[in-house]
Enzyme design. Structure first.
Site, PDB file in Angstrom:
ATOM      1  N   GLY A  69       0.814  -1.214   0.000  1.00 49.99           N
ATOM      2  CA  GLY A  69       0.000   0.000   0.000  1.00 49.99           C
ATOM      3  C   GLY A  69       0.846   1.261   0.000  1.00 49.99           C
ATOM      4  O   GLY A  69       0.532   2.230  -0.702  1.00 49.99           O
ATOM      5  N   THR A  70       1.913   1.262   0.773  1.00 49.78           N
ATOM      6  CA  THR A  70       2.750   2.461   0.861  1.00 49.78           C
ATOM      7  C   THR A  70       3.335   2.795  -0.507  1.00 49.78           C
ATOM      8  O   THR A  70       3.332   3.951  -0.944  1.00 49.78           O
ATOM      9  CB  THR A  70       3.883   2.251   1.885  1.00 49.78           C
ATOM     10  N   ASN A 156      -7.845   4.800   8.761  1.00 49.96           N
ATOM     11  CA  ASN A 156      -7.287   3.645   9.473  1.00 49.96           C
ATOM     12  C   ASN A 156      -7.347   3.780  10.990  1.00 49.96           C
ATOM     13  O   ASN A 156      -7.342   2.788  11.701  1.00 49.96           O
ATOM     14  CB  ASN A 156      -5.839   3.406   9.038  1.00 49.96           C
ATOM     15  N   HIS A 206      -1.850  -7.210   2.420  1.00 56.05           N
ATOM     16  CA  HIS A 206      -1.837  -7.826   3.756  1.00 56.05           C
ATOM     17  C   HIS A 206      -3.000  -7.383   4.642  1.00 56.05           C
ATOM     18  O   HIS A 206      -3.205  -7.950   5.712  1.00 56.05           O
ATOM     19  CB  HIS A 206      -0.482  -7.628   4.455  1.00 56.05           C
ATOM     20  N   THR A 242      11.359  -6.707 -11.296  1.00 58.22           N
ATOM     21  CA  THR A 242      10.787  -7.999 -11.664  1.00 58.22           C
ATOM     22  C   THR A 242       9.447  -8.179 -10.958  1.00 58.22           C
ATOM     23  O   THR A 242       9.360  -7.995  -9.743  1.00 58.22           O
ATOM     24  CB  THR A 242      11.752  -9.132 -11.258  1.00 58.22           C
ATOM     25  N   CYS A 334       3.828   5.012  15.069  1.00 62.42           N
ATOM     26  CA  CYS A 334       4.889   4.783  16.024  1.00 62.42           C
ATOM     27  C   CYS A 334       6.158   4.826  15.189  1.00 62.42           C
ATOM     28  O   CYS A 334       6.273   4.098  14.207  1.00 62.42           O
ATOM     29  CB  CYS A 334       4.636   3.399  16.604  1.00 62.42           C
TER      30      CYS A 334
HETATM   31  N1  PLP Z   1      -2.861   3.432   3.862  1.00 62.35           N
HETATM   32  C1  PLP Z   1      -3.613   3.084   4.919  1.00 62.35           C
HETATM   33  C2  PLP Z   1      -4.928   3.756   5.148  1.00 62.35           C
HETATM   34  C3  PLP Z   1      -3.158   2.107   5.804  1.00 62.35           C
HETATM   35  O1  PLP Z   1      -3.901   1.769   6.870  1.00 62.35           O
HETATM   36  C4  PLP Z   1      -1.901   1.492   5.558  1.00 62.35           C
HETATM   37  C5  PLP Z   1      -1.353   0.486   6.501  1.00 62.35           C
HETATM   38  O2  PLP Z   1      -1.614   0.535   7.685  1.00 62.35           O
HETATM   39  C6  PLP Z   1      -1.168   1.868   4.419  1.00 62.35           C
HETATM   40  C7  PLP Z   1      -1.694   2.848   3.598  1.00 62.35           C
HETATM   41  C8  PLP Z   1       0.144   1.245   4.090  1.00 62.35           C
HETATM   42  O3  PLP Z   1      -0.011  -0.038   3.512  1.00 62.35           O
HETATM   43  P1  PLP Z   1       1.183  -1.113   3.550  1.00 62.35           P
HETATM   44  O4  PLP Z   1       1.308  -1.570   4.959  1.00 62.35           O
HETATM   45  O5  PLP Z   1       0.744  -2.193   2.599  1.00 62.35           O
HETATM   46  O6  PLP Z   1       2.414  -0.428   3.041  1.00 62.35           O
END
Ligand code: PLP
Length: 399
Positions: A69-70, A156, A206, A242, A334
């Site tokens: 996600g990041t 989140n 995940h 890759t 954190c």
């Molecule tokens: N965006 C939100 C709203 C999230 O809750 C998170 C993870 O906690 C992320 C992005 C980041 O995702 P990842 O852990 O797959 O990098």
């Protein structure tokens, strides 16, 4: 019995995801290679891409595979900014919600520091919901100089669902593209990612039951992005490296399973969450549920309960719960093991003292009635000890 109430951090891996990972890992081969092994790996990737696209309601060509996600957020936010400002250097404004996850927030602040972006924060109310009229006013101020708007689908920390459909419509009416972080929403909220109409949308494996390290950026047809990772030109040239075929297969399996069970799981988990909330408030009437109304349809993630406990430190609560083998979170970031005050609660206008006593319970597909019973059974003892610790610290400070 161990109780896991931190599904928003990560959720247990699904068997279907593990076995998909295993099967594709055994195929071997680099999906970019031309020989048979490469072609088999490529087939697995394209099958996964189609499965992901079907579950998200988008076209397969719109699915860019990432390592989480990041990374998807980085590519969406920085990629849109880079492409839009390359087209017209006057486009330096970025409109962003102040309650974004750090994966977006830190991209935005980096763009301000390193690329001279002018950031305008969207107004949010006491429940953490972005104000649509306030956003419309910000958009109308200077649309020609606005590179992008970014807003998450669901928060989140406090679980508030944002009016993303309206924001996308408004923003597009001004010709401004939109990035949506859908990491917490996918698998739980009604409506497909495709229905948002956003230009880029981030999804993380995940949070859905795939292993950590898989993700997707949905990139709508015709949307240009400046790559963040340069190299071999994989994934439409915007995400070199890759392609991780086993991770793609695992993500596809987890996402399909989550989509298939959502209509049953979302109300089941919401009912557990509501029972937990009622139990918490009955045991501690001074506790305050933060974020969207629990009972307003569609206003809040069904998985999320966020509570502030006056006179407590969230970290103490977390460790005291942990001593009973109940995993919860304070919800906020954190860094290097040092807890940070929550920028989300701050943006919502929650009193800083109250925000210190924040605790996030997040439920998921493995959550049961017994988990709720155990958490409630230990809550009073945990609160007593956390409050005694604060009182002791104050006593020490006064002496
Ligand atoms: N965006 C939100 C709203 C999230 O809750 C998170 C993870 O906690 C992320 C992005 C980041 O995702 P990842 O852990 O797959 O990098």
């Amino acid at each position: 019995m161990s109780v896991y109430l931190d599904h928003a951090a990560t959720t247990p891996v699904r068997d279907v995801a593990l076995s998909a990972f295993h099967d594709v890992a055994l195929l071997g081969g680099n999906p970019s290679s031309l020989h048979g092994a490469g072609r088999r790996a490529r087939r697995a990737v394209e099958d996964a891409r189609e499965q992901v696209a079907a579950a998200l309601g988008v076209g397969a060509a719109e699915v860019v595979l990432t390592a989480g996600g990041t990374e998807a957020d980085n590519l969406g936010v920085k990629g849109l900014f880079g492409a839009r400002s390359a087209e017209d250097p006057a486009r330096t404004r970025v409109l962003a919600s102040p309650v974004e996850h750090h994966a977006v927030l830190d991209c935005v602040t980096w763009l301000a520091e390193a690329r001279g972006a002018e950031v305008r924060w969207l107004p949010v109310d006491r429940r953490g919901r972005v104000d649509v009229d306030g956003t419309a006013a910000l958009l109308a101020e200077d649309p020609d100089r606005t590179a992008l708007l970014t807003c998450m689908w669901a928060n989140n920390e406090v679980g508030t669902v944002q009016p993303v459909h309206e924001l996308v419509e408004l923003s597009h009416a001004h010709g401004v593209p939109v990035h949506v972080d859908a990491v917490q929403a996918v698998g739980w909220l009604d409506g497909e990612v495709g229905s948002l109409g956003a230009d880029t949308v981030a999804v993380s494996g995940h949070k859905l039951g795939a292993p950590v390290g898989s993700g997707v950026l949905v990139v709508r047809r015709g949307v240009e992005l400046e790559p963040v990772v340069h190299g071999g030109g994989q994934e439409r040239g915007v995400r070199s490296g890759t392609v991780d075929a086993p991770a793609a297969a695992a993500l596809a399996a987890a996402l399909s399973a989550a989509a298939a069970e959502r209509d049953v799981e979302a109300p089941r988990v919401a009912a557990l969450r509501d029972r937990l909330a009622a139990g918490v408030l009955a045991l501690d009437p001074t506790a305050v549920v933060q974020g969207a109304d629990l009972h307003a349809p569609g206003a809040r993630l069904p998985t999320n309960l966020h509570v502030t406990f006056p006179g407590c430190e969230g970290d103490s609560l977390l460790y005291l719960f942990d001593a009973h083998d109940v995993a919860v979170s304070t919800g906020s970031a954190c860094r290097a093991g040092v807890p940070e005050p929550s920028h989300v609660l701050d943006a919502m206008g929650v009193d800083a003292g109250l925000a210190r006593g924040a605790l996030r319970f997040s439920l998921g597909r493995t959550s049961t009635d017994a988990d709720v019973d155990t958490a409630l059974a230990v809550l009073l003892g945990v609160l007593d000890r956390a409050r005694a610790a604060v009182a002791r610290a104050h006593g020490l400070a006064a002496s």
